[in-house]
Scaffold this active site. Structure first.
Site, short mmCIF file in Angstrom:
data_model
loop_
_atom_site.label_atom_id
_atom_site.label_comp_id
_atom_site.label_asym_id
_atom_site.label_seq_id
_atom_site.Cartn_x
_atom_site.Cartn_y
_atom_site.Cartn_z
N ARG A 161 -0.47 0.86 -4.78
CA ARG A 161 0.82 0.44 -4.26
C ARG A 161 1.13 -0.94 -4.82
O ARG A 161 0.86 -1.96 -4.19
CB ARG A 161 0.77 0.41 -2.73
CG ARG A 161 2.09 0.15 -2.07
CD ARG A 161 1.99 0.36 -0.58
NE ARG A 161 0.96 -0.53 -0.02
CZ ARG A 161 0.26 -0.28 1.07
NH1 ARG A 161 0.44 0.82 1.73
NH2 ARG A 161 -0.64 -1.14 1.50
N ARG B 236 -3.91 -11.46 -7.51
CA ARG B 236 -3.03 -12.65 -7.58
C ARG B 236 -3.67 -13.85 -6.88
O ARG B 236 -3.52 -14.99 -7.33
CB ARG B 236 -1.67 -12.32 -6.99
CG ARG B 236 -0.91 -11.30 -7.85
CD ARG B 236 0.29 -10.71 -7.14
NE ARG B 236 1.22 -11.75 -6.74
CZ ARG B 236 2.25 -11.56 -5.94
NH1 ARG B 236 2.50 -10.34 -5.45
NH2 ARG B 236 3.05 -12.55 -5.63
N ASP C 57 3.01 -4.33 -5.88
CA ASP C 57 4.03 -5.15 -5.22
C ASP C 57 5.32 -5.25 -6.05
O ASP C 57 5.32 -4.94 -7.24
CB ASP C 57 3.54 -6.59 -5.06
CG ASP C 57 2.41 -6.72 -4.07
OD1 ASP C 57 2.24 -5.81 -3.23
OD2 ASP C 57 1.68 -7.74 -4.14
#
Lengths: 247, 247
Positions: free
Chosen positions: B52, B199, B54
């Site tokens: 999934r 990230r 972002d």
């Protein structure tokens, strides 16, 4: 103070612009830079430049110059412009050129054209390359490209609507690079280019690579001096101004 | 006819989407593909998928699967989808997987993060890389990255708002590649990833490379299990899902 002749090297993604040149009621790269210069110097500045790139055409290395009486140095001007310009325009370098330097007076330029010859279009190269899913024969494309090298009348490869004294140009070299990921670079190195000349040459070379035009036919196309004998005009999105040389 | 288990490999530029996953009133990549599948099969299809991603995150290799009773073959489905999808989403391949294949059940994934460490931002990499004009020390970044390899509780590198059974993951490798044009690739290879884990790791490694965090401190950050001890969250635009592996 003293008069300075600033030379700018500019890189841009041309996708969102109606070309390099300032126009009324249309977004242009030159216009964006001149707007920023107006903010910096508080006086209108008209840039001299090497190439009037079309709408959608990119540049790694566009050259522009202008003269102004100022105490500002090169590094501060570069920082100021880059802080004001949008993300798709970058000032790569600012230097002070000799008084007689004029960005318009280049003696040689290199354009790069990018073809993506893959069965599936990459989502990362739209607006940045010409996607061609067909089988292309790069050996015959190379053969055809040899006829372009040298001093010729390139009128057959010039698009309508240009007013030039002579349509004779000297192509020093055409390089065709086929990368492993089926991205193809066509570099054309010449003393000058007519209107859409690179795009008309690339479109014709692609017609050769697809088998629609015999490679030897390039000689006849040049000799015809007639745009209708050459191939299609390749789209703007694959074209990059790559280098500009001065004496 | 007969039931087929289609496996799609998908590549996309995530810039213009609110992420992979279908959401109400927001453009998503999954939504775009499911819309196209509805047109092809005339029945609503819900994809199963590996990751999934972002908003703003890209993929070279997202995997999705779905089952349907159809006579359509892989090649025609690929052509049909690519003809309907926008330019920033591409179906790289369609195959028919064994009945038990489920895109969700990957055993290992590789994410790639792209940093552009140049003094001037390239007009071609906005939305595609994290531009950092600062001096970065890649030797200490590499040293810090060694502490991440292995099986650890990565809770300190997980962003808020995720509901997972365990925050333990196994990082097989972290590769840092410094290219000659000062583009840096950070590849992270793991059995799974927590919310924004790549990230948060990249942001922390950049803080190390800037001299704000000592490389050995990574051990303490992992031990703390506290997000506040780690560094900044790197922006979505530099992140690419690069590979997904199954048993």
């Amino acid at each position: 103070m003293g008069m300075k002749n600033f030379k700018l090297i500019i890189s841009y993604d041309g996708t969102n612009y109606h070309g390099w040149q300032v126009q009324d009621n249309a977004l242009s790269i030159q216009g964006k830079i001149e707007e920023s210069l107006l903010t910096v110097f508080n006086t209108p500045i008209r840039l001299r430049y090497s190439s009037r790139t079309d709408a959608g055409v990119h540049a790694y290395y566009q050259v522009a110059s202008f003269k102004i009486e100022t105490s500002m140095n090169e590094e501060n001007l570069k920082l100021a412009l880059n802080s004001m310009l949008p993300q798709d325009i970058a000032i790569v370098s600012v230097s002070i050129a000799p008084d007689e330097f004029d960005a318009r007076r280049s003696v040689r330029k290199i354009y790069k054209y990018v073809i993506e010859n893959t069965s599936t279009r990459s989502p990362f190269s739209f607006n940045r390359a010409w996607w061609l899913p067909y089988k292309l024969d790069f050996a015959v494309m190379f053969k055809a490209s040899r006829f372009l090298i040298g001093t010729h009348d390139f009128k057959a490869f010039m698009s309508h609507g240009s007013d030039v004294k002579t349509t004779v140009r000297n192509i020093y070299d055409v390089n065709i690079t086929v990368c492993t990921d089926n991205i193809i670079f066509i570099h054309i190195n010449a003393d000058g280019f007519l209107k859409q000349m690179v795009r008309n040459i690339v479109g014709t070379l692609v017609d050769v690579a697809r088998g629609y035009i015999e490679p030897e036919k390039i000689k006849d196309i040049l000799g015809s001096e007639d745009r209708r004998t050459a191939g299609v005009t390749a789209p703007a999105c694959g074209l990059y101004l790559e280098q500009v040389f001065y004496e």
